[in-house]
Design an enzyme around this catalytic site. Structure first.
Site, PDB file in Angstrom:
ATOM      1  N   GLY A 207       0.981  -0.982   0.495  1.00  0.00           N
ATOM      2  CA  GLY A 207       0.366   0.157   0.019  1.00  0.00           C
ATOM      3  C   GLY A 207       1.407   1.160   0.292  1.00  0.00           C
ATOM      4  N   PRO A 208       0.178   1.919  -0.080  1.00  0.00           N
ATOM      5  CA  PRO A 208       1.327   3.794   0.055  1.00  0.00           C
ATOM      6  C   PRO A 208       2.217   3.873   1.617  1.00  0.00           C
ATOM      7  CG  PRO A 208      -1.104   4.213  -1.099  1.00  0.00           C
ATOM      8  CD  PRO A 208      -1.290   2.957   0.239  1.00  0.00           C
ATOM      9  N   THR A 211       0.368   3.752   5.760  1.00  0.00           N
ATOM     10  CA  THR A 211      -0.804   3.102   5.767  1.00  0.00           C
ATOM     11  C   THR A 211      -0.668   2.071   6.962  1.00  0.00           C
ATOM     12  OG1 THR A 211      -0.382   1.873   3.975  1.00  0.00           O
ATOM     13  CG2 THR A 211      -1.471   3.685   3.512  1.00  0.00           C
ATOM     14  N   LYS A 213       1.895  -0.143   7.829  1.00  0.00           N
ATOM     15  CA  LYS A 213       2.360  -2.205   7.375  1.00  0.00           C
ATOM     16  C   LYS A 213       3.256  -2.249   8.322  1.00  0.00           C
ATOM     17  CE  LYS A 213       3.635  -0.140   3.352  1.00  0.00           C
ATOM     18  NZ  LYS A 213       3.471   0.506   3.192  1.00  0.00           N
ATOM     19  N   THR A 214       4.274  -1.602   8.297  1.00  0.00           N
ATOM     20  CA  THR A 214       5.360  -2.017   9.398  1.00  0.00           C
ATOM     21  C   THR A 214       4.137  -2.275  10.790  1.00  0.00           C
ATOM     22  OG1 THR A 214       7.075  -0.649   8.918  1.00  0.00           O
ATOM     23  CG2 THR A 214       7.314  -1.598  10.801  1.00  0.00           C
ATOM     24  N   HIS A 429      -6.943  35.628  -7.958  1.00  0.00           N
ATOM     25  CA  HIS A 429      -6.789  33.837  -8.396  1.00  0.00           C
ATOM     26  C   HIS A 429      -6.990  33.393  -7.450  1.00  0.00           C
ATOM     27  CE1 HIS A 429      -3.190  31.767 -10.056  1.00  0.00           C
ATOM     28  NE2 HIS A 429      -4.070  30.804  -9.101  1.00  0.00           N
ATOM     29  N   GLU A 430      -7.603  33.056  -5.484  1.00  0.00           N
ATOM     30  CA  GLU A 430      -7.879  32.704  -4.224  1.00  0.00           C
ATOM     31  C   GLU A 430      -9.895  32.722  -5.600  1.00  0.00           C
ATOM     32  OE1 GLU A 430      -5.979  30.446  -4.088  1.00  0.00           O
ATOM     33  OE2 GLU A 430      -4.050  31.218  -4.335  1.00  0.00           O
ATOM     34  N   ASP A 505      -0.982  24.949 -10.900  1.00  0.00           N
ATOM     35  CA  ASP A 505      -2.462  25.015 -10.942  1.00  0.00           C
ATOM     36  C   ASP A 505      -2.085  24.340 -13.027  1.00  0.00           C
ATOM     37  OD1 ASP A 505      -2.901  26.030  -8.873  1.00  0.00           O
ATOM     38  OD2 ASP A 505      -3.347  28.137  -9.852  1.00  0.00           O
TER      39      ASP A 505
END
Length: 678
Positions: A207-208, A211, A213-214, A429-430, A505
């Site tokens: 998995g990514p 997440t 795993k360890t 812009h925002e 963007d």
């Protein structure tokens, strides 16, 4: 006395230095007593002739004479070639006369002592051996492991080691259920053997990054109650040939001797990559290590009771022989958590921390869409740091929202001083991002708009989905494109020229549009075809070089389609801003006054804005003929052997699900973050 402890410490170095000093003293004859006064050889002749010498020593090796006078004065002198015999004859004549004060004299002939021979002969060899000993001890982690190249570096986790349990893991219920079965199999094998079930040989967690795993592997170690060997994939391969394979053998021998046992290999892709990829070839040390691992997992001489758990972020580059049943029987996806999982993870990491009563983990979980368990742990930790820095006794909801923004975009740069014109450009812009995102029906709701610099962004618009999404339609992607280009369109509408702030963007919009054309088949002209190969890295995939699988004409069409999608989204964004220009101006005035607007404040300003109609499917699909496929048969009809209308046989019940990405899992949801680049 512990000899190993002595030879590992600094005592061996101290003893070596003392030995060398002793040899130097022995070699050069440095001793105590009165230091002689240097004189010339003519003065020595006068002292001997005047009978003022009490005793003398001729040192032939140094061509030096040291004598003591009757007045207890000590002199030394050096002679040149041929004067040594003359001095010896003069002293002998004075001694033979019987009337002189000379008691004795001594002549030292140039000889080499045994210590000098040892020093000259063996000291260079000892120094070379000492250098090799130091280098090997540093490479192997200490002098006690100098010659243990082939021994495994795995750490044995015992019951006395501080441990995690499944109660410490949240947001991965399916993975916990699978691993719980592994634990039960090790503790109560009779229940499974009664049904004829065999213990799985391997479990692959993928998995990514971040997440858990360890963390799951540590939880298995805490729950299993059996020997647990933990090692990293990079610990197998060294600069010495055959070391990796030897360590694999040693690791499995230890585990088999203590069976039932669990072996955990973190980042197994370090040794488990597809064989033949890269430059090494079959003689590559990494490939030999992988071959030995394949033999140990399912070779001719197999002993049960050893389960291998491995973790990786890249299951797509692992060798197929490693992934087949019989080696890794279980492949468990540890994906990004959903909203409920994020809430549970936040609660786990908030234990022991003074959380305020106004903290709503449901809201925080909704705002952190797409974050992994590591990201959520970082959010809680950032909140604790911010509260401690402010001198607060509790962690409030507002502090956690600030922590989310710090994790996503970085800290605020309050020292950044901008001109009024630049502030106005950033505000428009925002505002363009926010207004276009609010007007389009398939864009995520705007949560926050600010013109305060944070991280690399001079301002940003935060959009948060109302629910987790695992599939994205074409209309949703088109609305995302329009929202991405809303800032650029606002600059062109108001200031009649773009700025560099839209660089990020444009980058993201171009990447999304190209994926729509080349990967997702969302182009009218090209249809549902994939262009290009995913594995273009020679050290990650199977190919040494990328071969384009389409012609120059198709490449030109791809570029035209990407441009058409971007221009279409840009035109729609421009239409929205032009239609609601007065709302945009009102939003900019509020931004310049308050610098940051919350969701409620934005919704109040956007009250006059009406949602635009959804564009639905694109023209190419609309022109196609209605479906001529036969209706879906019910379970009863299938059981009765019914055939399709066209007489082609029983209807297939196979389900063609959505394909996974290169990492082996569906792309997870994420909060949109439109920033104005520097």
């Amino acid at each position: 006395m512990n000899l190993k402890r002595i030879f590992r410490g600094p005592w061996i170095l101290i003893l070596a230095v003392l030995l060398i000093l002793l040899l130097i003293v022995q070699m050069f004859g440095i001793g105590g007593g009165q230091q002689p006064e240097e004189t010339d050889i003519s003065q020595v002749h006068q002292l001997i002739e005047q009978d003022k010498v009490d005793n003398a020593e001729i040192i032939d090796r140094d061509q030096r004479i040291v004598l003591t006078t009757t007045e207890d004065e000590v002199y030394e002198a050096y002679w040149v070639e041929g004067q040594g015999l003359q001095l010896a004859d003069m002293l002998q004549e004075s001694l033979d006369s019987g009337e002189s004060n000379l008691e004795s004299y001594e002549v030292s002939v140039a000889t080499t002592s045994a210590w000098t021979t040892i020093l000259v002969s063996f000291l260079p060899l000892l120094l070379i051996l000492a250098v090799f000993w130091f280098v090997f001890s540093q490479m192997q982690g200490g002098g006690s492991r100098v010659m243990n190249f082939g021994k495994s570096k795995a750490k044995l986790i015992t019951k006395d080691t501080p441990k995690n349990t499944f109660a410490d893991v949240a947001g991965a219920d399916e993975a916990i259920e699978e691993l719980q079965e592994i634990k039960d199999f090790l503790q109560e094998p009779a229940k499974f053997q009664a049904m004829g079930a065999k213990i799985p040989k391997g479990v692959l967690l993928f998995g990514p990054p971040g997440t858990g795993k360890t963390l799951l592997a540590r939880a298995v170690a805490g729950e299993a109650g059996v020997p647990f060997y933990s090692i990293s994939g990079s610990d197998f391969v060294e600069m010495f040939v055959g070391v990796g394979a030897s360590r694999v053998r040693d690791l499995f021998e230890q585990a088999k001797a203590n069976a039932p046992a669990i072996i955990f290999i973190d980042e197994i892709d370090a040794v488990g990559r597809h064989r033949g990829a890269g430059m090494g070839g079959g003689h590559d040390e990494r490939e030999q290590t992988l071959n030995q691992m394949l033999v140990e997992m399912d070779g001719f001489d197999v002993k049960g009771g050893v389960i291998l758990i491995a973790a990786t972020n890249r299951p797509d580059i692992l060798d197929p022989a490693l992934l087949r049943p019989g080696r890794f029987d279980r492949q468990i996806v540890v994906d990004r958590p959903d909203m409920d999982g994020r809430r549970d993870i936040l609660k786990v990491h908030s234990k022991g921390k003074p959380m305020a009563e106004d903290v709503d983990f449901d809201v925080i979980a909704r705002q952190t869409a797409g974050m992994t368990g590591a990201d959520l742990a970082n959010v809680i930790n950032e909140g604790a740091l911010l509260s401690a820095r402010a001198g607060s006794d509790t962690i409030t909801h507002a502090v956690l929202e600030e922590a989310i923004e710090r994790v996503m975009a970085g800290p605020e740069r309050k020292s950044r001083v901008m001109s009024e014109y630049e502030k106005k450009v950033i505000a428009y812009h925002e505002g363009g991002h926010a207004l276009v995102g609010h007007a389009l029906p398939n864009a995520d709701p705007v949560h926050k708009v600010t013109i305060l610099p944070r991280g690399r962004a001079l301002g940003y618009t935060m959009s948060i989905p109302t629910e987790d999404k695992f599939l994205t339609s074409r209309s949703q992607m088109m609305d995302q494109l329009a929202m991405m280009l809303g800032g650029r369109a606002a600059e062109e509408l108001v200031f009649h020229e773009p700025t560099t702030g839209a660089g990020n963007d444009i980058d993201k919009a171009t990447s999304l549009a190209r994926n729509m054309v080349t990967e997702y088949g969302m182009s009218e002209r090209l249809g549902a075809r994939k262009f290009g190969s995913s594995n273009t890295e020679p050290f990650l995939g199977r190919e040494m070089a990328h071969t384009r699988e389409y012609s120059e004409e198709i490449a030109s069409v791809i570029d035209e389609e990407v441009r058409r999608l971007i221009e279409s989204a840009h035109d729609e964004a421009f239409e929205v801003l032009n239609e609601y220009r007065d709302v945009l101006d009102e939003l900019v005035v509020a931004l310049l006054e308050k610098e940051t607007l919350s969701r409620d404040e934005v919704l109040e300003i956007f009250a006059p804005v009406r949602k635009r109609p959804s564009r639905g499917s694109f023209t190419g699909y609309g022109r196609r003929r209605p479906s001529t496929r036969p209706p879906v048969l019910s379970k009863k009809e299938i059981a009765a052997g019914a055939t399709a209308v066209n007489g082609s046989g029983p209807r297939s019940t196979a389900f063609e699900g959505p394909e996974t990405d290169s990492g082996g899992q569906l792309p997870g949801p994420s909060a949109s973050f439109e920033g104005d680049d520097e």
